[in-house]
Every structure is written in structure tokens, then in C-alpha cells.
Design a protein around this motif. Structure first.
Motif, PDB file in Angstrom:
ATOM      1  N   GLN A  23      -9.279 -13.358   0.651  1.00  0.00           N
ATOM      2  CA  GLN A  23      -8.028 -12.826   0.152  1.00  0.00           C
ATOM      3  C   GLN A  23      -7.767 -11.409   0.641  1.00  0.00           C
ATOM      4  N   ILE A  24      -6.486 -11.113   0.750  1.00  0.00           N
ATOM      5  CA  ILE A  24      -6.050  -9.742   0.986  1.00  0.00           C
ATOM      6  C   ILE A  24      -5.932  -9.158  -0.419  1.00  0.00           C
ATOM      7  N   GLU A  25      -6.900  -8.324  -0.789  1.00  0.00           N
ATOM      8  CA  GLU A  25      -7.022  -7.913  -2.178  1.00  0.00           C
ATOM      9  C   GLU A  25      -6.035  -6.823  -2.596  1.00  0.00           C
ATOM     10  N   CYS A  26      -6.098  -5.677  -1.927  1.00  0.00           N
ATOM     11  CA  CYS A  26      -5.314  -4.536  -2.402  1.00  0.00           C
ATOM     12  C   CYS A  26      -5.191  -3.496  -1.300  1.00  0.00           C
ATOM     13  N   ALA A  27      -4.426  -2.452  -1.591  1.00  0.00           N
ATOM     14  CA  ALA A  27      -4.256  -1.360  -0.638  1.00  0.00           C
ATOM     15  C   ALA A  27      -4.129  -0.043  -1.381  1.00  0.00           C
ATOM     16  N   GLN A  28      -4.545   1.008  -0.705  1.00  0.00           N
ATOM     17  CA  GLN A  28      -4.295   2.370  -1.156  1.00  0.00           C
ATOM     18  C   GLN A  28      -3.566   3.070  -0.024  1.00  0.00           C
ATOM     19  N   ILE A  29      -2.325   3.464  -0.300  1.00  0.00           N
ATOM     20  CA  ILE A  29      -1.476   4.081   0.714  1.00  0.00           C
ATOM     21  C   ILE A  29      -0.867   5.339   0.098  1.00  0.00           C
ATOM     22  N   PRO A  30      -1.081   6.482   0.731  1.00  0.00           N
ATOM     23  CA  PRO A  30      -0.529   7.730   0.175  1.00  0.00           C
ATOM     24  C   PRO A  30       0.986   7.653  -0.027  1.00  0.00           C
ATOM     25  N   SER A  41      -2.590   8.299  10.422  1.00  0.00           N
ATOM     26  CA  SER A  41      -3.301   7.487   9.451  1.00  0.00           C
ATOM     27  C   SER A  41      -2.403   7.187   8.267  1.00  0.00           C
ATOM     28  N   GLY A  42      -2.581   6.008   7.683  1.00  0.00           N
ATOM     29  CA  GLY A  42      -1.685   5.635   6.584  1.00  0.00           C
ATOM     30  C   GLY A  42      -2.326   4.848   5.468  1.00  0.00           C
ATOM     31  N   GLY A  43      -3.605   5.086   5.135  1.00  0.00           N
ATOM     32  CA  GLY A  43      -4.242   4.386   4.026  1.00  0.00           C
ATOM     33  C   GLY A  43      -5.123   3.245   4.501  1.00  0.00           C
ATOM     34  N   GLN A  44      -5.419   2.316   3.581  1.00  0.00           N
ATOM     35  CA  GLN A  44      -6.285   1.189   3.924  1.00  0.00           C
ATOM     36  C   GLN A  44      -5.988  -0.015   3.049  1.00  0.00           C
ATOM     37  N   VAL A  45      -6.332  -1.192   3.594  1.00  0.00           N
ATOM     38  CA  VAL A  45      -6.193  -2.460   2.885  1.00  0.00           C
ATOM     39  C   VAL A  45      -7.589  -3.049   2.730  1.00  0.00           C
ATOM     40  N   LYS A  46      -7.891  -3.551   1.549  1.00  0.00           N
ATOM     41  CA  LYS A  46      -9.186  -4.186   1.295  1.00  0.00           C
ATOM     42  C   LYS A  46      -9.025  -5.695   1.460  1.00  0.00           C
ATOM     43  N   VAL A  47      -9.892  -6.287   2.298  1.00  0.00           N
ATOM     44  CA  VAL A  47      -9.841  -7.714   2.589  1.00  0.00           C
ATOM     45  C   VAL A  47     -11.208  -8.315   2.317  1.00  0.00           C
ATOM     46  N   GLN A  48     -11.234  -9.444   1.620  1.00  0.00           N
ATOM     47  CA  GLN A  48     -12.491 -10.164   1.377  1.00  0.00           C
ATOM     48  C   GLN A  48     -12.430 -11.456   2.186  1.00  0.00           C
ATOM     49  N   ILE A  49     -13.452 -11.686   3.019  1.00  0.00           N
ATOM     50  CA  ILE A  49     -13.471 -12.864   3.898  1.00  0.00           C
ATOM     51  C   ILE A  49     -14.806 -13.596   3.778  1.00  0.00           C
ATOM     52  N   PRO A  95       1.073   0.626 -11.306  1.00  0.00           N
ATOM     53  CA  PRO A  95       1.472   0.965 -12.682  1.00  0.00           C
ATOM     54  C   PRO A  95       1.407   2.473 -12.922  1.00  0.00           C
ATOM     55  N   GLU A  96       2.268   2.963 -13.798  1.00  0.00           N
ATOM     56  CA  GLU A  96       2.277   4.392 -14.136  1.00  0.00           C
ATOM     57  C   GLU A  96       0.898   4.817 -14.647  1.00  0.00           C
ATOM     58  N   GLY A  97       0.456   5.971 -14.180  1.00  0.00           N
ATOM     59  CA  GLY A  97      -0.802   6.524 -14.652  1.00  0.00           C
ATOM     60  C   GLY A  97      -2.046   5.869 -14.073  1.00  0.00           C
ATOM     61  N   ARG A  98      -1.863   4.983 -13.089  1.00  0.00           N
ATOM     62  CA  ARG A  98      -3.018   4.316 -12.486  1.00  0.00           C
ATOM     63  C   ARG A  98      -3.462   5.056 -11.232  1.00  0.00           C
ATOM     64  N   ASP A  99      -4.498   4.524 -10.581  1.00  0.00           N
ATOM     65  CA  ASP A  99      -5.139   5.213  -9.457  1.00  0.00           C
ATOM     66  C   ASP A  99      -4.470   4.986  -8.105  1.00  0.00           C
ATOM     67  N   GLY A 100      -3.283   4.432  -8.065  1.00  0.00           N
ATOM     68  CA  GLY A 100      -2.566   4.287  -6.801  1.00  0.00           C
ATOM     69  C   GLY A 100      -2.962   3.072  -5.989  1.00  0.00           C
ATOM     70  N   VAL A 101      -3.466   2.004  -6.639  1.00  0.00           N
ATOM     71  CA  VAL A 101      -3.870   0.793  -5.923  1.00  0.00           C
ATOM     72  C   VAL A 101      -2.784  -0.270  -6.056  1.00  0.00           C
ATOM     73  N   LEU A 102      -2.350  -0.781  -4.926  1.00  0.00           N
ATOM     74  CA  LEU A 102      -1.399  -1.893  -4.877  1.00  0.00           C
ATOM     75  C   LEU A 102      -2.219  -3.180  -4.818  1.00  0.00           C
ATOM     76  N   VAL A 103      -2.103  -4.046  -5.811  1.00  0.00           N
ATOM     77  CA  VAL A 103      -2.934  -5.249  -5.885  1.00  0.00           C
ATOM     78  C   VAL A 103      -2.109  -6.478  -5.525  1.00  0.00           C
ATOM     79  N   TRP A 104      -2.594  -7.234  -4.517  1.00  0.00           N
ATOM     80  CA  TRP A 104      -1.948  -8.490  -4.120  1.00  0.00           C
ATOM     81  C   TRP A 104      -2.811  -9.709  -4.432  1.00  0.00           C
ATOM     82  N   ASN A 105      -4.111  -9.650  -4.151  1.00  0.00           N
ATOM     83  CA  ASN A 105      -5.009 -10.800  -4.303  1.00  0.00           C
ATOM     84  C   ASN A 105      -4.391 -12.049  -3.674  1.00  0.00           C
ATOM     85  N   PHE A 106      -3.918 -11.893  -2.430  1.00  0.00           N
ATOM     86  CA  PHE A 106      -3.211 -12.968  -1.733  1.00  0.00           C
ATOM     87  C   PHE A 106      -4.214 -13.808  -0.928  1.00  0.00           C
ATOM     88  N   PRO A 107      -4.264 -15.130  -1.155  1.00  0.00           N
ATOM     89  CA  PRO A 107      -5.273 -15.957  -0.474  1.00  0.00           C
ATOM     90  C   PRO A 107      -5.001 -16.136   1.017  1.00  0.00           C
TER      91      PRO A 107
END
Length: 198
Positions: free
Chosen positions: A17-24, A164-172, A58-70
Motif C-alpha cells: 500500500q501507499i500509506e501516507c505522506a509528509q509534505i511541507p 525537495s518536497g517531502g516523502q511518501v511512505k510505501v509498504q511493499i 486533521p487540525e492539530g495533527r503532525d502533518g501526515v496525509l494518510v491514504w492507505n491505498f492498496p
């Protein structure tokens, strides 16, 4: 007498899955992905391209965009040249509600069977001149690649200005089949040629 059951190709299967991203400075985005492989690679199953749902931080969170896309794709080939790559493009909304590029990224799928947690670094093109930078700022349309597969090409990338523009976390999870029959070692420690030499 020859072995008539020898495979005519080897196979790789990638799930995960394409799990999440942190992008400034990005709190709302979606991701387009595609797999790019060499001419000898034949798609057996799965989608070579797709688009995730939009994610919001979400407001007040750590800036992670969550997709969990298979993701789920199977290829066969007789040649490791052109090993499949995952190419991503993240788009977010600017202050006027327009979709603008937030970052591109590209990585080869792992070459050994196993489970991988990978960080895919993102980058975005910079304008080639001060005038283009100004025009881009005025119109709210940052520079982007005309060909979405461009990050997977070796040719021409060395002269492209990016930032540079952040990173995406991928689990394979990667499974290989019959690579040893074509003279490749998949790194899993199951190489029969090595086992017979010991």
C-alpha cells in the motif's frame, strides 16, 4: 532428455500500500501513481496506474496525509532490464482551490522477495528562469513535467532543476518465481546453484 517443464519466463508479484505522506505546507492532497517497466515486461494482473482518494491533515495533527491505498501488480519477463518502477505525483490544493503539483517521486520495486517499508523522496521542478518563476507565482501554476513518467527516465534528469518536497511512505511485499531459472539470484538465500556447491 531435456526438461520440458522449464518456465518460459520469471514472475514478480508486488502487493502492499501507499500509506501516507509528509509534505511541507500541504494539508490536503491526493496521489497519482503508475508502474513503468521495460519493453520485455508483460503485465499479468493488477492496475499499472491509479489515483488515491484525497487526504486531509486533521487540525492539530503532525502533518501526515494518510491514504492507505492498496497496490497489487504482477509482471512476467525473461530479462531483468527495465525492472519495474513506481512513479508517483502528489497534487494538492492551492489557496484558490486549484490542483497544483506538490511533488514527484520514483523508485524501483525491490529486487529480492520480502516485506519492505520504503520512504520515497519527493521533488518538484523549479522554473528555468526568473521570469518563469514570477509568472508561475502570479498565475499560481507551479512548474510541472509534461510527461508524468519523466521521473522514471534516466535521460534528461541530470539537467532538470528540482527542489525537495517531502516523502511518501510505501509498504511493499514482493514475491518472485523462477528467477533462478534465468540466472538471477533474488537475494532470498534460496539460490539452488549455491546450495549444490556447498
Amino acid at each position: 532428455m531435456g526438461d520440458s517443464t522449464s518456465p518460459s519466463s520469471f514472475t514478480i508479484l508486488a502487493t502492499g500500500q501507499i500509506e501516507c505522506a509528509q509534505i511541507p505546507n500541504c494539508t490536503n492532497a491526493y496521489l497519482k501513481f503508475q508502474f513503468v517497466a521495460g519493453e520485455d515486461w508483460q503485465l499479468l494482473d493488477g492496475l499499472e496506474e491509479g489515483i488515491t482518494q484525497a487526504a486531509r491533515v486533521p487540525e492539530g495533527r503532525d502533518g501526515v496525509l494518510v491514504w492507505n491505498f492498496p497496490i497489487d501488480i504482477t509482471y512476467k519477463t525473461t530479462n531483468a532490464f527495465g525492472w519495474p518502477q513506481l512513479v508517483v505525483a502528489v497534487y494538492g490544493l492551492d489557496m484558490f482551490g486549484r490542483d497544483v503539483i506538490k511533488g514527484y517521486g520514483c523508485m524501483h520495486l525491490p529486487m529480492s522477495a520480502g516485506r519492505y517499508d520504503l520512504n520515497l523522496r519527493l521533488f518538484r521542478p523549479r522554473s528555468a528562469s526568473v521570469l518563469q518563476s514570477f509568472t508561475s507565482w502570479m498565475t499560481g501554476m507551479p512548474a510541472e513535467f509534461a510527461d508524468p513518467k519523466f521521473p522514471s527516465y534516466g535521460e534528461g534528469r541530470e539537467v532538470t532543476r528540482v527542489q525537495s518536497g517531502g516523502q511518501v511512505k510505501v509498504q511493499i511485499n514482493l514475491i518472485t518465481k523462477d528467477m533462478d531459472m534465468f540466472g538471477y539470484v533474488d537475494g532470498s538465500g534460496r539460490d539452488p546453484a549455491m546450495a549444490t556447491q556447498m
